[in-house]
Design a protein around this motif. Sequence first.
Motif, PDB file in Angstrom:
ATOM      1  N   ALA A 236     -16.799  76.327  77.610  1.00 29.44           N
ATOM      2  CA  ALA A 236     -17.982  76.281  78.478  1.00 29.44           C
ATOM      3  C   ALA A 236     -19.028  77.288  78.035  1.00 29.44           C
ATOM      4  N   PHE A 237     -18.597  78.449  77.554  1.00 29.68           N
ATOM      5  CA  PHE A 237     -19.564  79.462  77.133  1.00 29.68           C
ATOM      6  C   PHE A 237     -20.173  79.138  75.781  1.00 29.68           C
ATOM      7  N   HIS A 238     -19.454  78.432  74.948  1.00 28.80           N
ATOM      8  CA  HIS A 238     -20.063  77.962  73.705  1.00 28.80           C
ATOM      9  C   HIS A 238     -21.184  76.960  74.018  1.00 28.80           C
ATOM     10  N   LEU A 239     -20.954  76.099  75.008  1.00 25.33           N
ATOM     11  CA  LEU A 239     -21.992  75.139  75.398  1.00 25.33           C
ATOM     12  C   LEU A 239     -23.180  75.857  76.032  1.00 25.33           C
ATOM     13  N   ILE A 240     -22.918  76.793  76.938  1.00 20.27           N
ATOM     14  CA  ILE A 240     -24.006  77.536  77.565  1.00 20.27           C
ATOM     15  C   ILE A 240     -24.841  78.265  76.514  1.00 20.27           C
ATOM     16  N   THR A 241     -24.162  78.907  75.572  1.00 18.62           N
ATOM     17  CA  THR A 241     -24.873  79.614  74.507  1.00 18.62           C
ATOM     18  C   THR A 241     -25.763  78.669  73.719  1.00 18.62           C
ATOM     19  N   MET A 242     -25.210  77.531  73.343  1.00 20.21           N
ATOM     20  CA  MET A 242     -25.941  76.575  72.508  1.00 20.21           C
ATOM     21  C   MET A 242     -27.176  76.030  73.218  1.00 20.21           C
ATOM     22  N   ILE A 243     -27.073  75.790  74.506  1.00 20.31           N
ATOM     23  CA  ILE A 243     -28.173  75.192  75.255  1.00 20.31           C
ATOM     24  C   ILE A 243     -29.147  76.233  75.791  1.00 20.31           C
ATOM     25  N   SER A 302     -28.432  69.349  66.907  1.00 20.48           N
ATOM     26  CA  SER A 302     -27.611  68.613  65.946  1.00 20.48           C
ATOM     27  C   SER A 302     -26.130  68.979  65.965  1.00 20.48           C
ATOM     28  N   SER A 303     -25.699  69.831  66.888  1.00 20.04           N
ATOM     29  CA  SER A 303     -24.359  70.396  66.788  1.00 20.04           C
ATOM     30  C   SER A 303     -23.516  70.145  68.028  1.00 20.04           C
ATOM     31  N   GLN A 304     -22.231  70.404  67.863  1.00 21.28           N
ATOM     32  CA  GLN A 304     -21.286  70.460  68.957  1.00 21.28           C
ATOM     33  C   GLN A 304     -20.929  71.927  69.189  1.00 21.28           C
ATOM     34  N   PRO A 305     -20.743  72.328  70.444  1.00 26.18           N
ATOM     35  CA  PRO A 305     -20.470  73.741  70.713  1.00 26.18           C
ATOM     36  C   PRO A 305     -19.158  74.214  70.110  1.00 26.18           C
ATOM     37  N   GLY A 306     -19.163  75.445  69.642  1.00 27.98           N
ATOM     38  CA  GLY A 306     -17.988  76.059  69.052  1.00 27.98           C
ATOM     39  C   GLY A 306     -18.361  77.423  68.508  1.00 27.98           C
ATOM     40  N   PHE A 307     -17.391  78.144  67.953  1.00 29.92           N
ATOM     41  CA  PHE A 307     -17.640  79.497  67.494  1.00 29.92           C
ATOM     42  C   PHE A 307     -18.723  79.560  66.429  1.00 29.92           C
ATOM     43  N   ASP A 308     -18.699  78.630  65.477  1.00 28.63           N
ATOM     44  CA  ASP A 308     -19.693  78.679  64.404  1.00 28.63           C
ATOM     45  C   ASP A 308     -21.100  78.508  64.954  1.00 28.63           C
ATOM     46  N   ILE A 309     -21.249  77.583  65.889  1.00 25.50           N
ATOM     47  CA  ILE A 309     -22.571  77.333  66.476  1.00 25.50           C
ATOM     48  C   ILE A 309     -22.994  78.504  67.354  1.00 25.50           C
ATOM     49  N   THR A 310     -22.067  79.053  68.121  1.00 26.12           N
ATOM     50  CA  THR A 310     -22.367  80.250  68.914  1.00 26.12           C
ATOM     51  C   THR A 310     -22.847  81.375  68.015  1.00 26.12           C
ATOM     52  N   ASN A 311     -22.183  81.540  66.881  1.00 28.01           N
ATOM     53  CA  ASN A 311     -22.583  82.586  65.930  1.00 28.01           C
ATOM     54  C   ASN A 311     -23.992  82.346  65.409  1.00 28.01           C
ATOM     55  N   GLN A 312     -24.319  81.100  65.070  1.00 28.55           N
ATOM     56  CA  GLN A 312     -25.659  80.796  64.576  1.00 28.55           C
ATOM     57  C   GLN A 312     -26.719  81.038  65.650  1.00 28.55           C
ATOM     58  N   ILE A 313     -26.418  80.627  66.870  1.00 30.71           N
ATOM     59  CA  ILE A 313     -27.380  80.808  67.960  1.00 30.71           C
ATOM     60  C   ILE A 313     -27.588  82.287  68.248  1.00 30.71           C
ATOM     61  N   MET A 314     -26.508  83.037  68.299  1.00 30.20           N
ATOM     62  CA  MET A 314     -26.624  84.454  68.603  1.00 30.20           C
ATOM     63  C   MET A 314     -27.269  85.241  67.452  1.00 30.20           C
TER      64      MET A 314
END
Length: 382
Positions: A236-243, A302-314
Amino acid sequence: MLELLNQPTHQQQNRDWLAFAQSLGQQFSPSEQAADANDTFVAENFEILRQSGLSAMGVPQEFGGGGASYTEVCETLKTLARHCSSTALAFSMHTHQVMVPAWKWQHQNAPVDGLLKRIAQEKIILLSSGGGDWLPGSGTATRTEGGFLITARKAFASGAPAGDLLMTSAVYDDPAEGKTVLHFALPMQTPGVSIVPTWQAMGMRGTGSHDIVLANVFVSDQAIALRRPADKWHPAFHLITMIAFPIIYSVYVGVAEAARDLVVQHISNCDDEHIYYQVGGLDNELTAAKIALQHMISTSISSQPGFDITNQIMTGRALVARSVLGVVDMAMEIAGGRSFNRPFGLEKLFRDAQGVRFHPLRDEAQRKLSGQLALGYDRTLL
């Protein structure tokens, strides 16, 4: 300004979100200035956002909303921020809470249609305590018959005076599972819920980011939407971060754009080699902020939430913050002494931009996360 309430809704304006935001932003500016001077909430602006339909811009059309794309939402917030920083930042906290269930419906066929319909039809405003809670959560949930009694004090609840539904959490010391964060939506009219007007800040003074106190508030078992271990990353937090973060940080890039334009407008007739150099550096910083923000937005789309995407967003969040602060600092230097004078307008933008520092993940935590992932220690974060 209230004349806008009698105009056609945005759905009848060919969904030109940016033009609509530009028009609203210009009309919101006087209320924003008054709120900044008096430490008051931009209440009138928020009521227009609600009644005009902009608060439902991200709700799919199937549920009566505006059907705006994620990119349009980010650009709309950035446009509003060029004129009214506090209004835009408080509104971003509602908007990202709309876009999370919209994403779940679009990508996971999640049963969130009830909430999305309420946002569009009842014009409700969502509040978030996520930034203040983050992974650890805050507050105490005590077991009682049929649910929990919640005691908590939620700080930095932007838009609190206008909110209808608080998206929040509390920590339950589960005898079997240990500290467990319970997530739930709580109507602001629930007995035991109150707002404590604490918001007297350096910048973003009109956001109404007061404390919300929950005093033995009953939340039923059926109202618990999510249970997760405290202090651990969760899907859930990976999704929140991404959005959420591209939307929130669009606001700060809008503030930086306003600072740049204000300075350039006032020195446009200056013929000085040193000024050319300074303005070039300012534009470099602003371009860096825009590039980092665009990477955050495109990654989210373009992505699905996960650690890699959270890292890119952060990582993008850290880069945007650094560049936004660089822009307003350079703008003050270029404008010189007049930047210290409040009527000039740059002083407010400088103060408002400082808020970019304080949203999670702050620099040290972001670098630690990025380093852990680079070195393969992501399992320890689960």
